[in-house]
Write an enzyme that holds these catalytic residues in place. Structure first.
Site, PDB file in Angstrom:
ATOM      1  CB  SER A  98      -9.037  -2.133   3.783  1.00  0.00           C
ATOM      2  OG  SER A  98      -9.267  -3.411   3.291  1.00  0.00           O
TER       3      SER A  98
ATOM      4  NE  ARG B  90      -4.103  -1.836   0.268  1.00  0.00           N
ATOM      5  CZ  ARG B  90      -4.163  -3.062  -0.259  1.00  0.00           C
ATOM      6  NH1 ARG B  90      -3.152  -3.548  -0.959  1.00  0.00           N
ATOM      7  NH2 ARG B  90      -5.250  -3.795  -0.109  1.00  0.00           N
TER       8      ARG B  90
ATOM      9  CD  GLU C 236      -6.061   1.008   1.991  1.00  0.00           C
ATOM     10  OE1 GLU C 236      -6.945   1.761   1.522  1.00  0.00           O
ATOM     11  OE2 GLU C 236      -5.995  -0.204   1.762  1.00  0.00           O
TER      12      GLU C 236
HETATM   13  P1  FAD Z   1      -8.846   8.508  -5.111  1.00  0.00           P
HETATM   14  O1  FAD Z   1      -9.523   8.162  -3.840  1.00  0.00           O
HETATM   15  O2  FAD Z   1      -9.531   9.484  -6.006  1.00  0.00           O
HETATM   16  O3  FAD Z   1      -7.363   8.932  -4.830  1.00  0.00           O
HETATM   17  C1  FAD Z   1      -6.568   8.155  -3.964  1.00  0.00           C
HETATM   18  C2  FAD Z   1      -5.230   8.866  -3.723  1.00  0.00           C
HETATM   19  O4  FAD Z   1      -4.480   8.890  -4.938  1.00  0.00           O
HETATM   20  C3  FAD Z   1      -5.397  10.316  -3.306  1.00  0.00           C
HETATM   21  O5  FAD Z   1      -4.394  10.629  -2.373  1.00  0.00           O
HETATM   22  C4  FAD Z   1      -5.201  11.089  -4.600  1.00  0.00           C
HETATM   23  O6  FAD Z   1      -4.665  12.386  -4.378  1.00  0.00           O
HETATM   24  C5  FAD Z   1      -4.206  10.224  -5.351  1.00  0.00           C
HETATM   25  N1  FAD Z   1      -4.413  10.254  -6.803  1.00  0.00           N
HETATM   26  C6  FAD Z   1      -5.515   9.856  -7.476  1.00  0.00           C
HETATM   27  N2  FAD Z   1      -5.318   9.988  -8.803  1.00  0.00           N
HETATM   28  C7  FAD Z   1      -4.074  10.495  -8.959  1.00  0.00           C
HETATM   29  C8  FAD Z   1      -3.292  10.870 -10.085  1.00  0.00           C
HETATM   30  N3  FAD Z   1      -3.755  10.748 -11.346  1.00  0.00           N
HETATM   31  N4  FAD Z   1      -2.058  11.369  -9.865  1.00  0.00           N
HETATM   32  C9  FAD Z   1      -1.567  11.492  -8.609  1.00  0.00           C
HETATM   33  N5  FAD Z   1      -2.255  11.164  -7.511  1.00  0.00           N
HETATM   34  C10 FAD Z   1      -3.496  10.671  -7.680  1.00  0.00           C
HETATM   35  N6  FAD Z   1      -7.588  -0.989  -2.732  1.00  0.00           N
HETATM   36  C11 FAD Z   1      -6.754  -2.034  -2.873  1.00  0.00           C
HETATM   37  O7  FAD Z   1      -5.530  -1.847  -2.995  1.00  0.00           O
HETATM   38  N7  FAD Z   1      -7.210  -3.314  -2.893  1.00  0.00           N
HETATM   39  C12 FAD Z   1      -8.520  -3.607  -2.775  1.00  0.00           C
HETATM   40  O8  FAD Z   1      -8.908  -4.778  -2.800  1.00  0.00           O
HETATM   41  C13 FAD Z   1      -9.434  -2.532  -2.627  1.00  0.00           C
HETATM   42  N8  FAD Z   1     -10.753  -2.756  -2.489  1.00  0.00           N
HETATM   43  C14 FAD Z   1     -11.606  -1.712  -2.310  1.00  0.00           C
HETATM   44  C15 FAD Z   1     -12.975  -1.985  -2.165  1.00  0.00           C
HETATM   45  C16 FAD Z   1     -13.877  -0.948  -1.991  1.00  0.00           C
HETATM   46  C17 FAD Z   1     -15.331  -1.284  -1.819  1.00  0.00           C
HETATM   47  C18 FAD Z   1     -13.422   0.384  -1.992  1.00  0.00           C
HETATM   48  C19 FAD Z   1     -14.402   1.516  -1.849  1.00  0.00           C
HETATM   49  C20 FAD Z   1     -12.080   0.674  -2.138  1.00  0.00           C
HETATM   50  C21 FAD Z   1     -11.159  -0.375  -2.289  1.00  0.00           C
HETATM   51  N9  FAD Z   1      -9.779  -0.154  -2.423  1.00  0.00           N
HETATM   52  C22 FAD Z   1      -8.916  -1.208  -2.609  1.00  0.00           C
HETATM   53  C23 FAD Z   1      -9.250   1.232  -2.387  1.00  0.00           C
HETATM   54  C24 FAD Z   1      -9.343   1.962  -3.746  1.00  0.00           C
HETATM   55  O9  FAD Z   1     -10.166   1.271  -4.628  1.00  0.00           O
HETATM   56  C25 FAD Z   1      -7.968   2.127  -4.375  1.00  0.00           C
HETATM   57  O10 FAD Z   1      -7.101   2.839  -3.520  1.00  0.00           O
HETATM   58  C26 FAD Z   1      -8.045   2.888  -5.706  1.00  0.00           C
HETATM   59  O11 FAD Z   1      -6.809   2.835  -6.361  1.00  0.00           O
HETATM   60  C27 FAD Z   1      -8.475   4.338  -5.525  1.00  0.00           C
HETATM   61  O12 FAD Z   1      -8.754   4.895  -6.800  1.00  0.00           O
HETATM   62  P2  FAD Z   1      -9.495   6.301  -6.912  1.00  0.00           P
HETATM   63  O13 FAD Z   1      -9.400   6.761  -8.321  1.00  0.00           O
HETATM   64  O14 FAD Z   1     -10.867   6.191  -6.362  1.00  0.00           O
HETATM   65  O15 FAD Z   1      -8.564   7.167  -5.970  1.00  0.00           O
HETATM   66  N1  EPU Z   2     -11.033 -11.427   9.158  1.00  0.00           N
HETATM   67  C1  EPU Z   2     -11.804 -11.629  10.286  1.00  0.00           C
HETATM   68  N2  EPU Z   2     -12.823 -10.771  10.538  1.00  0.00           N
HETATM   69  C2  EPU Z   2     -13.106  -9.731   9.725  1.00  0.00           C
HETATM   70  C3  EPU Z   2     -12.311  -9.510   8.575  1.00  0.00           C
HETATM   71  C4  EPU Z   2     -11.269 -10.390   8.319  1.00  0.00           C
HETATM   72  O1  EPU Z   2     -11.572 -12.563  11.062  1.00  0.00           O
HETATM   73  O2  EPU Z   2     -14.060  -9.005  10.020  1.00  0.00           O
HETATM   74  C5  EPU Z   2      -9.955 -12.381   8.859  1.00  0.00           C
HETATM   75  C6  EPU Z   2     -10.329 -13.269   7.661  1.00  0.00           C
HETATM   76  O3  EPU Z   2     -11.058 -14.403   8.067  1.00  0.00           O
HETATM   77  C7  EPU Z   2      -8.968 -13.631   7.110  1.00  0.00           C
HETATM   78  C8  EPU Z   2      -8.122 -12.383   7.407  1.00  0.00           C
HETATM   79  O4  EPU Z   2      -8.800 -11.682   8.452  1.00  0.00           O
HETATM   80  O5  EPU Z   2      -8.420 -14.709   7.814  1.00  0.00           O
HETATM   81  C9  EPU Z   2      -7.923 -11.488   6.192  1.00  0.00           C
HETATM   82  O6  EPU Z   2      -9.208 -11.066   5.698  1.00  0.00           O
HETATM   83  P1  EPU Z   2      -9.469 -10.829   4.121  1.00  0.00           P
HETATM   84  O7  EPU Z   2      -8.946 -11.975   3.347  1.00  0.00           O
HETATM   85  O8  EPU Z   2     -10.895 -10.458   3.955  1.00  0.00           O
HETATM   86  O9  EPU Z   2      -8.535  -9.625   3.721  1.00  0.00           O
HETATM   87  P2  EPU Z   2      -8.048  -8.335   4.508  1.00  0.00           P
HETATM   88  O10 EPU Z   2      -6.663  -8.574   5.001  1.00  0.00           O
HETATM   89  O11 EPU Z   2      -9.056  -7.900   5.496  1.00  0.00           O
HETATM   90  C10 EPU Z   2      -6.888  -7.286   2.432  1.00  0.00           C
HETATM   91  C11 EPU Z   2      -6.856  -5.971   1.742  1.00  0.00           C
HETATM   92  C12 EPU Z   2      -8.076  -5.829   0.849  1.00  0.00           C
HETATM   93  C13 EPU Z   2      -8.044  -6.938  -0.193  1.00  0.00           C
HETATM   94  C14 EPU Z   2      -8.087  -8.279   0.546  1.00  0.00           C
HETATM   95  C15 EPU Z   2      -7.995  -9.476  -0.376  1.00  0.00           C
HETATM   96  C16 EPU Z   2      -5.629  -4.428   3.147  1.00  0.00           C
HETATM   97  C17 EPU Z   2      -5.697  -3.256   4.067  1.00  0.00           C
HETATM   98  N3  EPU Z   2      -6.797  -4.893   2.697  1.00  0.00           N
HETATM   99  O12 EPU Z   2      -8.005  -7.269   3.315  1.00  0.00           O
HETATM  100  O13 EPU Z   2      -7.992  -4.574   0.188  1.00  0.00           O
HETATM  101  O14 EPU Z   2      -9.143  -6.844  -1.071  1.00  0.00           O
HETATM  102  O15 EPU Z   2      -6.967  -8.338   1.466  1.00  0.00           O
HETATM  103  O16 EPU Z   2      -6.696  -9.680  -0.794  1.00  0.00           O
HETATM  104  O17 EPU Z   2      -4.543  -4.903   2.847  1.00  0.00           O
HETATM  105  C18 EPU Z   2      -8.639  -2.260   0.344  1.00  0.00           C
HETATM  106  O18 EPU Z   2      -7.434  -1.988   0.363  1.00  0.00           O
HETATM  107  O19 EPU Z   2      -9.525  -1.382   0.384  1.00  0.00           O
HETATM  108  C19 EPU Z   2      -9.049  -3.666   0.305  1.00  0.00           C
HETATM  109  C20 EPU Z   2     -10.337  -4.045   0.333  1.00  0.00           C
END
Ligand code: FAD
Ligand code: EPU
Length: 336
Positions: A222, A154, A318
Site C-alpha cells: 500500500s 501504521r 505510508e
Molecule cells: P524496510 O523497508 O527495510 O524498513 C522500513 C522502515 O523501518 C524504514 O524506515 C527503516 O529505517 C525501519 N527499520 C527497518 N528495520 C529496522 C530496525 N531493525 N530498527 C529500526 N528501524 C528499522 N505492511 C503492512 O503493515 N501490512 C501489509 O499487509 C503489508 N503488505 C505488503 C505487501 C507488499 C507486496 C509489500 C511490498 C509490502 C507490504 N507491507 C505491508 C509493507 C512492509 O511489508 C512492512 O512495512 C514491513 O514491515 C517492512 O519490512 P522491511 O524489513 O522490508 O522494512
Molecule cells: N478497494 C477498491 N478499489 C481498490 C482497492 C480497494 O474499491 O482498488 C476497496 C475494497 O473493495 C475494500 C476496501 O477498499 O472495500 C479496502 O480494500 P482492501 O481490503 O484490499 O484493503 P486496503 O484498505 O486497501 C489495507 C492495508 C493493507 C492490508 C489490507 C488487508 C493500509 C494502508 N493497507 O489495505 O496493508 O494488507 O488492508 O487488511 O492500511 C500495506 O500496508 O502495504 C498493505 C498491503
C-alpha cells in the site's frame, strides 16, 4: 564505496548509497560510529530510494528465534533480521497459532514494530510483549514494553521520538495458548473449517489475488495510508458516495479506504513512465522499470491532487521515502 541499493528495496528504483553495511552480529553495532547520515534497512519492502543516498545503509541481518513455553502463552524472542513470513510459518509448524492473519507480509521482524504491521483484522501490537533496541547514543540495549512503543495505525514511537536513535535488535512476541481466531475480514467470514492453517491459507489466497509479488513486479505494498477523517466529513462524503468503504476509528473519526478513493478518481492503470497504479489494487503503485524517482514523485503528487480535488482528503504516503540526505515526505503540492 558507492553501492547499488536497487536490489535492496522492493520498489527497485536505480539508486546508490555511499556505503552498505550488513549487521549479522550485534557487536558490529557497538563499532559503528553513526556519524554520517545513515538509514537502517531490513528487506526494503516499505522503503523507496528516490535517488542516490549520500549516507550509510545499515542492513539488519541478525538471526535467531527462541521459543519459551509459559503457563498461559508462548514467548517468542526473535532477532531483527529474521524474515516475518518465515516466522509465521515457523509458529504454525510449532503449533503456536496467532500470527496467521499476518501471513505473507514481506520484510523483517525488526521492521514489523516500526509501522505496527497489520492485515485482515490484526495488528502486530496485539502480540508484542516487548521490543529491544540498540540506542545509538548510549550504545546500550534498551527494552520497551508494549505500552511504551506507542503503537497506532501504521505507527509507533520508532517513527517519532526514536526515529534515527534506535536500531531494533529483538522482538518479544507473546502468543496466548488459548487461541482466538480473528475472522472479521470479509473473505475470512466464509471459512467453514476454522483452523489457524486454514486462515493462513485463505489470507495467502486473498493477498495473491490483489497484491503483486514484489520480487516479480516491483512495488512497496500500500503506497498511502487509509485516511482518518472526522465523522462529520464522512457523513457529507457518504451523501455523494454512498459506497465509500469506511470503518470506525474512534468516537470522532472513521478510516476510509484510500484504494477506493483512488479507483473512483479514475486512476486505476494511470501511468507515468514505468510507474503505474496497480489494476488489482489501486492503493499499490508498481514499477515496470525504466523509471526514476522524479517519475514516482510526479505520480504521488498527481494522486494526492486528484484525491484532494474529488473528496477534499489529503493522502499521506505510508512508504518511507529516502532522498539524497535522508528521509523526505511528499505532501500535497510540495516537493522534497
Ligand atoms: P524496510 O523497508 O527495510 O524498513 C522500513 C522502515 O523501518 C524504514 O524506515 C527503516 O529505517 C525501519 N527499520 C527497518 N528495520 C529496522 C530496525 N531493525 N530498527 C529500526 N528501524 C528499522 N505492511 C503492512 O503493515 N501490512 C501489509 O499487509 C503489508 N503488505 C505488503 C505487501 C507488499 C507486496 C509489500 C511490498 C509490502 C507490504 N507491507 C505491508 C509493507 C512492509 O511489508 C512492512 O512495512 C514491513 O514491515 C517492512 O519490512 P522491511 O524489513 O522490508 O522494512
Ligand atoms: N478497494 C477498491 N478499489 C481498490 C482497492 C480497494 O474499491 O482498488 C476497496 C475494497 O473493495 C475494500 C476496501 O477498499 O472495500 C479496502 O480494500 P482492501 O481490503 O484490499 O484493503 P486496503 O484498505 O486497501 C489495507 C492495508 C493493507 C492490508 C489490507 C488487508 C493500509 C494502508 N493497507 O489495505 O496493508 O494488507 O488492508 O487488511 O492500511 C500495506 O500496508 O502495504 C498493505 C498491503
Amino acid at each position: 564505496m558507492a553501492h547499488s541499493v536497487q536490489a535492496f528495496h522492493t520498489f527497485s528504483l536505480p539508486s546508490q548509497c555511499s556505503q552498505l553495511i550488513e549487521i549479522t552480529e550485534l557487536e558490529q553495532l557497538q563499532q559503528q560510529s553513526f556519524s554520517r547520515p545513515f538509514c537502517i534497512l531490513g528487506e526494503g519492502s516499505n522503503t523507496v530510494f528516490l535517488t542516490d543516498y549520500h549516507g550509510q545503509v545499515i542492513k539488519m541481518a541478525t538471526k535467531g528465534i527462541t521459543a519459551t513455553v509459559r503457563e498461559h502463552d508462548y514467548l517468542l524472542e526473535v532477532a531483527a533480521g529474521e524474515n516475518w513470513h518465515q516466522l509465521v510459518i515457523y509458529t504454525l509448524e510449532q503449533d503456536m497459532p496467532g500470527l496467521e492473519n499476518l501471513a505473507l507480509i514481506p520484510g523483517t521482524v525488526g521492521a514489523a514494530p516500526v509501522q505496527n504491521i497489520g492485515a485482515y483484522g490484526v495488528e502486530l501490537a496485539k502480540y508484542i510483549d516487548y521490543v529491544e533496541y540498540f540506542d545509538i547514543t548510549s550504545k546500550e540495549l534498551v527494552r520497551l514494553s508494549n505500552a511504551e512503543c506507542q503503537f497506532g495505525y501504521r505507527d509507533s514511537i520508532f517513527k517519532h521520538q526514536l526515529k534515527s536513535h534506535a536500531v531494533i535488535t529483538l522482538v518479544g512476541l507473546c502468543l496466548p495458548k488459548q487461541w482466538q481466531p480473528e475472522l472479521s475480514y470479509g473473505p475470512l467470514q466464509q471459512l467453514k473449517d476454522i483452523t489457524a492453517q486454514n486462515i493462513f491459507a485463505q489470507v495467502i489466497k486473498t493477498r495473491n489475488s490483489k497484491l503483486p509479488n514484489p520480487y516479480v513486479l516491483a512495488n512497496a505494498g500500500s503506497f498511502f495510508k487509509n485516511p482518518i477523517i472526522s465523522n462529520q466529513q464522512l457523513q457529507s462524503l457518504l451523501q455523494a458516495y454512498p459506497q465509500l468503504p469506511h470503518y470506525v476509528y474512534d468516537n470522532e473519526h472513521h478510516k476510509v479506504a484510500a484504494g477506493w478513493l483512488i479507483e473512483q478518481a479514475n486512476l486505476k492503470g494511470y501511468r507515468i513512465a514505468g510507474i503505474a497504479v496497480h489494476q488489482q489494487q489501486a492503493l499499490v503503485l508498481v514499477n515496470h522499470g525504466n523509471s526514476v524517482g522524479a517519475d514516482l514523485i510526479a505520480m504521488i503528487q498527481h494522486i494526492q491532487q486528484q484525491v484532494w480535488q474529488c473528496y477534499h482528503i489529503r493522502l499521506q504516503h505510508e512508504v518511507r521515502l529516502m532522498s539524497r540526505d535522508g528521509e523526505c515526505h511528499i505532501d500535497l503540492e510540495e516537493t522534497p
